[in-house]
Write an enzyme that holds these catalytic residues in place. Structure first.
Site, PDB file in Angstrom:
ATOM      1  N   ASP A  46       0.878  -1.158   0.000  1.00  0.00           N
ATOM      2  CA  ASP A  46       0.000   0.000   0.000  1.00  0.00           C
ATOM      3  C   ASP A  46       0.929   1.225   0.000  1.00  0.00           C
ATOM      4  O   ASP A  46       2.126   1.117   0.325  1.00  0.00           O
ATOM      5  CB  ASP A  46      -0.945  -0.001   1.211  1.00  0.00           C
ATOM      6  CG  ASP A  46      -2.138   0.938   0.986  1.00  0.00           C
ATOM      7  OD1 ASP A  46      -2.086   1.780   0.058  1.00  0.00           O
ATOM      8  OD2 ASP A  46      -3.132   0.831   1.732  1.00  0.00           O
TER       9      ASP A  46
HETATM   10  C1  BGC Z   1      -4.998   3.278   0.012  1.00  0.00           C
HETATM   11  C2  BGC Z   1      -5.061   2.282  -1.133  1.00  0.00           C
HETATM   12  C3  BGC Z   1      -4.852   3.001  -2.441  1.00  0.00           C
HETATM   13  C4  BGC Z   1      -3.515   3.716  -2.399  1.00  0.00           C
HETATM   14  C5  BGC Z   1      -3.194   4.481  -3.663  1.00  0.00           C
HETATM   15  C6  BGC Z   1      -3.757   4.141  -0.029  1.00  0.00           C
HETATM   16  O1  BGC Z   1      -3.876   5.190   0.863  1.00  0.00           O
HETATM   17  O2  BGC Z   1      -5.052   2.598   1.241  1.00  0.00           O
HETATM   18  O3  BGC Z   1      -6.297   1.635  -1.134  1.00  0.00           O
HETATM   19  O4  BGC Z   1      -4.915   2.107  -3.509  1.00  0.00           O
HETATM   20  O5  BGC Z   1      -3.528   4.648  -1.319  1.00  0.00           O
HETATM   21  O6  BGC Z   1      -4.005   5.600  -3.781  1.00  0.00           O
END
Ligand code: BGC
Length: 759
Positions: free
Chosen positions: A232
C-alpha cells in the site's frame, strides 16, 4: 513473454536497475529500462472507477484525476449478490483501463466489515468472507478478461482506519483463516488476481509488508498466487526484510533511498541476489502481460459506462421496509425531501474518489416524468436542525401524497483515513425524518451510507430503501425502484444491529494505543448475533421484493458422504407474485454437534435467479469439504468432524425456509496427544486407551480393588453414570494424590504407551 525470456532480461539488468524496478518510478508508474525495452507501467485506483491522475499524484483523493465513471462502491456491489453483473462491471472497468493505458486497477478491497464504524466500510463488501471473496472474484475475472490486472487489497486484517499505518491487529489463527484470510482466499485461488496489495498494519506483531507467513507461505505456497505483491502507498518500513518476506514492489517509492538499501544488502551478502531477481521477474511478468495484450482499439465511452453503472446500481439497492407504500404511484404527487435527492451521496472519500463525468440525482431522474416537488430539509455541512429548511420540508410533505426523505451519512462522517465515532445519522436528519413521518403516513426513507446506521424512527415510517453509495447513476436507479420500474433484488451483505453496542467487536474496537485485539474471534456479524439469539434491526441476507418467491423440493444427491466427496443440492424457486423479479437463494450449513465452538450456521453458497411471474427454476449448488469444515489449529488445516449437518436454504439468515440433514464422515483422524493432564473422559473416547489405563491402574493399585466392591448403599448414593461424570475431568496424574503407590514416572510410562497406540 515467456518466463525464460523474462529471466534472460533480468540477467541483463544491472543491480541498480533491478533494485529500482522494485519501487515506483513516480506515484503511479513502475520503472522503465529503455535500453532493454522494458516500458513503464501505470497503476491507478480503483476499486469502483478509474482514478487516473495525469498531473500530481496523491493517495488520498486530493488532487484531480481524469473525468471517469463512478460505479457503486463495494458496499453496494456486494448487496447485488450477482456475480455475473459484477463481472460485467469488471469488464467495463477493464476496458476503461485499456483505453487509458492503465495496467493494474487497485482493487477490489475485500476487508471484512468487522465493525460498522470502519471509515472505509463503504469500499468493502461484507461481514461474511464468502460474499467478500465471491464478489471480489467476479470483479477480478471481469477486469482481467480485458487483459488488465487487479490488486486485491488490503492484505491483511486491516479493518479500521484509526492508526491504520501503525496498529497491530492481534488475531488468532483460526479466526484469521475462517474470516479474514478467507475473504481473500477464494478470490486469489479462483480468479487469480495479477497483483495483491499488502496493508499498512501489523498482523500479530509483524508488519503486513514484512510478513513472510502471509505474503509467501500462505499467498504463494498454499494458494498458488503467481503475480506480484505491491505495498500500500507508504506501507514499507524495512525494505530489505520486506523483500525477503515476499513484498516485490514498493509504492510509491522512497526517492531511491530504499533502492540503495537493496543494492547495499546484495553487495554485503545480507540479501541473496536471487531474491531480488525473483521479485523483478514477477513484476516484469505482469508488465509484459499487459503490454503484449494492449487493446489499442479500446474506447472509454463515458456515457455508455454510465448506463452500465446504472444497471449495477439497480441491483445494489436493498428494500428494507415496505408497509405497502412502495412502489409509489406515478399519478400521485410525491415530495422528495433532503439534500441527497438533489446532490446524492454516491461515493466515499479518499483514494477511491472518482472525478465523475456526470451525476444523476433522483430529482434529475424524476424531472418531467413524475409529479415531484423538492425541499432541501437539512444542510449536511451542519449537524444542526435548520428550522427554516425543516418547516419547508414539513409543508411539502403535507401537500403531497407521499414523502421520500433522502438521508445518509455526510462525507465527513465516513471516509478513508478515519473511523466513524458512532452509528447514528446526523441528529438533524433523524429529526427531519420524525417530523415528516408525523405529518405524512406515506413516508419512505432512502439511505445513502456505506455501512449500517441506527434507525430510531423505523416504526414510524412506511418504507426504507438502503441505496448504499450507489455511484454516479444512483438517482435513476433509486427512482426506478421507488416507482416500480425496477423490482428491488439486493440483500444485505451485513447485519444492521439495533444499536452499535450490540456489535460483537464493540468492546475491543479500535483497540488501545497501537494494538487492536480481535477478541470476538470468529463471531463476526451474523455468526455472533445468531449464536447469541439477539434481535437485530435487519439480518444478514435480508431484502424485500415487489414480488413473492416460494421455495420447494430441496434435494441432496446423497444422505451420507465422505469429506472428500461433493454434495449436490438443488431447490426449486417460484415467482408467486405478479411482477418479474430476482431472488438471492442462500445456502447455509449448520454443524449439529461439534467438539469445537462453531457458529450456528455459515453461508456456504448463494445464487441469484431471475423469474417471470409464475416461473419456476431449479437452482443447483455443489458443496465440498470446506462447506462443512472449520479450521483446526491442531493440524493447521481445514477439518470436518464426522456427524450430522443441516443444509439450510434461506431467504435471509433469519428466514430459513427448507432444510435437509446429511451425515458427513471424516477421512482424517486428528492426532490425539496424551499428556499427564489428559482426563479420564478423553481416555474413555478410545476403548483401546481405556483398557490400557484400567489395566495399569489395577496392576499398580491392587488395593484399590476391594474398595471398588461397592456396597448397596454406595450404589444408591452414586450411579455408574454419576461416577463417570465425576471422574470425567480427573487427569491421568490424579491418582498420585489419591491412590497412593503411584508415581509421576508411572503416569509418564502410561502416557508413553498411550501415545504409541497409533504409531
Ligand atoms: C490506500 C489504497 C490506495 C492507495 C493508492 C492508499 O492510501 O489505502 O487503497 O490504492 O492509497 O491511492
Amino acid at each position: 513473454m515467456t518466463a525464460d525470456r523474462i529471466k534472460e532480461l533480468v540477467a541483463q539488468m544491472t543491480l541498480e536497475e533491478k533494485a529500482a524496478m522494485c519501487s515506483g518510478a513516480d506515484f503511479w508508474h513502475t520503472e522503465a529500462v529503455e535500453r532493454l525495452g522494458i516500458p513503464a507501467s501505470m497503476v491507478s485506483d480503483g476499486p469502483h472507477g478509474l482514478r487516473k491522475q495525469e498531473q500530481e499524484g496523491d493517495h488520498l483523493g486530493v488532487n484531480d484525476s481524469i473525468k471517469a465513471v463512478c460505479f457503486p462502491a463495494g458496499c453496494g456491489t456486494a448487496a447485488s449478490f450477482n456475480r455475473e453483473l459484477i463481472r460485467q462491471m469488471g469488464k467495463t472497468l477493464g476496458n476503461e483501463c485499456q483505453a487509458e493505458g492503465v495496467s493494474v486497477i487497485l482493487g477490489p478491497a475485500v476487508n471484512i466489515k468487522r465493525s460498522p464504524l470502519c471509515g472505509r466500510n463503504f469500499e468493502y463488501y461484507s461481514e461474511d468472507p464468502l460474499v467478500a471473496s465471491e464478489m471480489a472474484g467476479a470483479l477480478i475475472s471481469g477486469v482481467q478478461s480485458k487483459n488488465v490486472g487487479t490488486s486485491i487489497k488490503h492484505f491483511l486484517a486491516n479493518n479500521q482506519e484509526t492508526r491504520r499505518m501503525s496498529c497491530d491487529s492481534r488475531v488468532d489463527e483460526r479466526t484469521l483463516r475462517e474470516i479474514y484470510l478467507a475473504a481473500f482466499e477464494g478470490a486469489v485461488k479462483k480468479a487469480k488476481p495479477w497483483t495483491v496489495m499488502c496493508s499498512y498494519n501489523k498482523i500479530n506483531g509483524t508488519y503486513a509488508a514484512q510478513n513472510r507467513q502471509y505474503l509467501t507461505d500462505t499467498l504463494r505456497e498454499q494458494w498458488g498466487f503467481d503475480g506480484y505483491v505491491m505495498s500500500d502507498w507508504g506501507a514499507v518500513n524495512s525494505r530489505v526484510e520486506d523483500l525477503k518476506a515476499g513484498l516485490d514492489l514498493e509504492m510509491p517509492g522512497s526517492f531511491g533511498v530504499n533502492d540503495k538499501m537493496i543494492e547495499g544488502a546484495v553487495l554485503s551478502g545480507e540479501l541473496d541476489e536471487s531474491v531480488l531477481d525473483t521479485a523483478v521477474e514477477r513484476i516484469l511478468n505482469i508488465v509484459f502481460r499487459y503490454e503484449e495484450n494492449r487493446d489499442k482499439t479500446a474506447v472509454f465511452d463515458r456515457d455508455k459506462d454510465h448506463e452500465t453503472a446504472r444497471r449495477v446500481a439497480e441491483e445494489t439497492i436493498v428494500l428494507l421496509k415496505n408497509d405497502g407504500v412502495l412502489p409509489l404511484s406515478e399519478k400521485r404527487k410525491a415530495a422528495f425531501i433532503g439534500k441527497y435527492a438533489k446532490t446524492p451521496r454516491y461515493q466515499g472519500g479518499g483514494s477511491s474518489h472518482i472525478n465523475s463525468h456526470k451525476v444523476t440525482s433522483a430529482l434529475d431522474a424524476a424531472a418531467g416524468v413524475y409529479d415531484v416537488v423538492y425541499a432541501q430539509g437539512f444542510d449536511d455541512a451542519e449537524d444542526r436542525t435548520d428550522e427554516k429548511l425543516l418547516a419547508e420540508a414539513v409543508e411539502a410533505a403535507k401537500n403531497a401524497e407521499a414523502a421520500v426523505v433522502f438521508a445518509g451519512l455526510p462525507d465527513k462522517f465516513e471516509s478513508e483515513g478515519y473511523d466513524r465515532k458512532h452509528m447514528s445519522l446526523p441528529g438533524c436528519q433523524n429529526e427531519l425524518i420524525e417530523r415528516i413521518a408525523a405529518v405524512q403516513p406515506n413516508t419512505v426513507v432512502v439511505l445513502h451510507n456505506g455501512s449500517p446506521v441506527e434507525m430510531p424512527w423505523i416504526d414510524r415510517v412506511a418504507g426504507v430503501v438502503e441505496a448504499y453509495l450507489g455511484g454516479q447513476a444512483v438517482g435513476g436507479a433509486v427512482c426506478d425502484i421507488l416507482f416500480g420500474k425496477v423490482n428491488p433484488s439486493a440483500k444485505l451483505p451485513e447485519t444492521f444491529p439495533l444499536k452499535l453496542e450490540d456489535n460483537p467487536s464493540y468492546l475491543s474496537y479500535i483497540g488501545e494505543g497501537d494494538m487492536v485485539e480481535y477478541r470476538e474471534g470468529i463471531f463476526v456479524g451474523y455468526r455472533y448475533y445468531d449464536k447469541k439469539k439477539m434481535d437485530v434491526l435487519f439480518p444478514f441476507g435480508y431484502g424485500l421484493s415487489y414480488t413473492t418467491f416460494d421455495y420447494a423440493n430441496l434435494t441432496v444427491d446423497k444422505d451420507r458422504l465422505k469429506d472428500t466427496d461433493t454434495l449436490r443440492v438443488t431447490v426449486d424457486v417460484t415467482n408467486t407474485g405478479s411482477m418479474a423479479g430476482k431472488e438471492v437463494v442462500q445456502l447455509y450449513v449448520a454443524d449439529r454437534e461439534s467438539t469445537v465452538i462453531r457458529p450456528v450456521k455459515e453461508l456456504r453458497d448463494f445464487a441469484k435467479v431471475e423469474l417471470a411471474p409464475g416461473e419456476t427454476k431449479t437452482v443447483a449448488f455443489t458443496l465440498d469439504k470446506r462447506a462443512f469444515a472449520y479450521y483446526s489449529v491442531r493440524i493447521h488445516d481445514w477439518h470436518v468432524e464426522t456427524g450430522e449437518f443441516d443444509i439450510l436454504i434461506g431467504r435471509s439468515s433469519r428466514d430459513i425456509v427448507l432444510s435437509r440433514t446429511v451425515t458427513v464422515e471424516s477421512t482424517v483422524k486428528l492426532p490425539f496427544v496424551y499428556t499427564t493432564d489428559t482426563t479420564l473422559g478423553d481416555v474413555r473416547k478410545d476403548p483401546r486407551a481405556l483398557a490400557i489405563v484400567e489395566g495399569m491402574m489395577k496392576s499398580l493399585m491392587p488395593d484399590l480393588e476391594p474398595q471398588q466392591q461397592e456396597s448397596d448403599a454406595a450404589k444408591e448414593a452414586m450411579s455408574q453414570e454419576m461416577a463417570d461424570s465425576m471422574t470425567e475431568y480427573m487427569p491421568l496424574r490424579g491418582p498420585i494424590s489419591f491412590g497412593g503407590h503411584i508415581t509421576m514416572a508411572d503416569v509418564q510410562a502410561l502416557v508413553d504407551r498411550l501415545n504409541a497406540l497409533d504409531e
